[in-house]
Design a protein around this motif. Sequence first.
Motif, PDB file in Angstrom:
ATOM      1  N   TYR A 117       0.779  -1.229   0.000  1.00  0.00           N
ATOM      2  CA  TYR A 117       0.000   0.000   0.000  1.00  0.00           C
ATOM      3  C   TYR A 117       0.816   1.288   0.000  1.00  0.00           C
ATOM      4  N   VAL A 118       2.089   1.227   0.344  1.00  0.00           N
ATOM      5  CA  VAL A 118       2.896   2.437   0.509  1.00  0.00           C
ATOM      6  C   VAL A 118       4.028   2.453  -0.513  1.00  0.00           C
ATOM      7  N   LEU A 152       0.216   6.498  -1.269  1.00  0.00           N
ATOM      8  CA  LEU A 152      -0.592   5.373  -0.826  1.00  0.00           C
ATOM      9  C   LEU A 152      -1.356   4.843  -2.025  1.00  0.00           C
ATOM     10  N   GLN A 153      -1.435   3.518  -2.159  1.00  0.00           N
ATOM     11  CA  GLN A 153      -2.179   2.925  -3.256  1.00  0.00           C
ATOM     12  C   GLN A 153      -3.099   1.818  -2.736  1.00  0.00           C
ATOM     13  N   SER A 161      -5.512  -0.130  -9.834  1.00  0.00           N
ATOM     14  CA  SER A 161      -5.365   0.390  -8.472  1.00  0.00           C
ATOM     15  C   SER A 161      -5.530   1.900  -8.465  1.00  0.00           C
ATOM     16  N   LEU A 162      -5.994   2.409  -7.338  1.00  0.00           N
ATOM     17  CA  LEU A 162      -6.114   3.841  -7.099  1.00  0.00           C
ATOM     18  C   LEU A 162      -4.963   4.285  -6.210  1.00  0.00           C
ATOM     19  N   TYR A 163      -4.524   5.530  -6.377  1.00  0.00           N
ATOM     20  CA  TYR A 163      -3.419   6.004  -5.540  1.00  0.00           C
ATOM     21  C   TYR A 163      -3.501   7.504  -5.311  1.00  0.00           C
ATOM     22  N   THR A 164      -2.833   7.942  -4.262  1.00  0.00           N
ATOM     23  CA  THR A 164      -2.597   9.357  -4.005  1.00  0.00           C
ATOM     24  C   THR A 164      -1.122   9.547  -3.733  1.00  0.00           C
ATOM     25  N   ASP A 191      -1.210  14.449  -5.888  1.00  0.00           N
ATOM     26  CA  ASP A 191      -1.748  13.781  -7.069  1.00  0.00           C
ATOM     27  C   ASP A 191      -2.741  12.686  -6.667  1.00  0.00           C
ATOM     28  N   PHE A 192      -3.812  12.550  -7.432  1.00  0.00           N
ATOM     29  CA  PHE A 192      -4.751  11.451  -7.314  1.00  0.00           C
ATOM     30  C   PHE A 192      -4.817  10.765  -8.664  1.00  0.00           C
ATOM     31  N   GLY A 193      -4.704   9.439  -8.671  1.00  0.00           N
ATOM     32  CA  GLY A 193      -4.667   8.782  -9.967  1.00  0.00           C
ATOM     33  C   GLY A 193      -5.180   7.362  -9.950  1.00  0.00           C
ATOM     34  N   ILE A 194      -5.232   6.799 -11.169  1.00  0.00           N
ATOM     35  CA  ILE A 194      -5.612   5.401 -11.363  1.00  0.00           C
ATOM     36  C   ILE A 194      -4.533   4.752 -12.218  1.00  0.00           C
TER      37      ILE A 194
END
Length: 199
Positions: A117-118, A152-153, A161-164, A191-194
């Motif tokens: 996750y990290v 974090l994902q 997966s989603l992540y910031t 950032d926010f992404g996929i």
Amino acid sequence: MKKIIFILASFITLTSQAQEKRKSIAVSFGFGSGSTGSFKKLDGGGSNESKSLHKIGLLYLNELSKNLYFETGISYIDFKYTSIGPFYGGQIPRVISNHQVKLINIPLKLRYEAGKYVFFNGGVFTDIAVSRYAKYKEKEYSGLGTNLGMGLQYPISKKLSLYTNPQLDLRNIISFSSENHPYFIADAIVDFGIKLRLN
């Protein structure tokens, strides 16, 4: 004949290993704030206030080794701020003006995934200005910069997966312009992404 078989076997092994390396693409949107400044002290330089900073980007990730990835891609950055001129006292009013900086950003970074996750990422990047300092045309923000981030994902499927990714950037520390006092931009972006795994 044995040499040919050995070479073919070696090639197949290397190709198989190369195919096992994970590759991904990601689309992200970010926002934050920033400020401009100069590494050389300038008398009467005034100050500035950040109004907005937005970023949209496309990333490509290539696995180098277990948990270590190479990141590159392209992003568009729009930074707006208000410049407040120096105070001279008396009846002379302070000059206030609005500015907008538009940049094309190309990163060359490493990303280390510390578990599921990290992750941590950072490296260098090139900024190409597609607009200049609004009032003082000699100011140029094309140059090299550096970046450091932590993210974090969360996987929502085997490949998606989603992540910031909050990160700190220092832009134009090596300027492409020939001006005597180049300005840098220091910013903080989230950032926010996929992310989509390709293999």
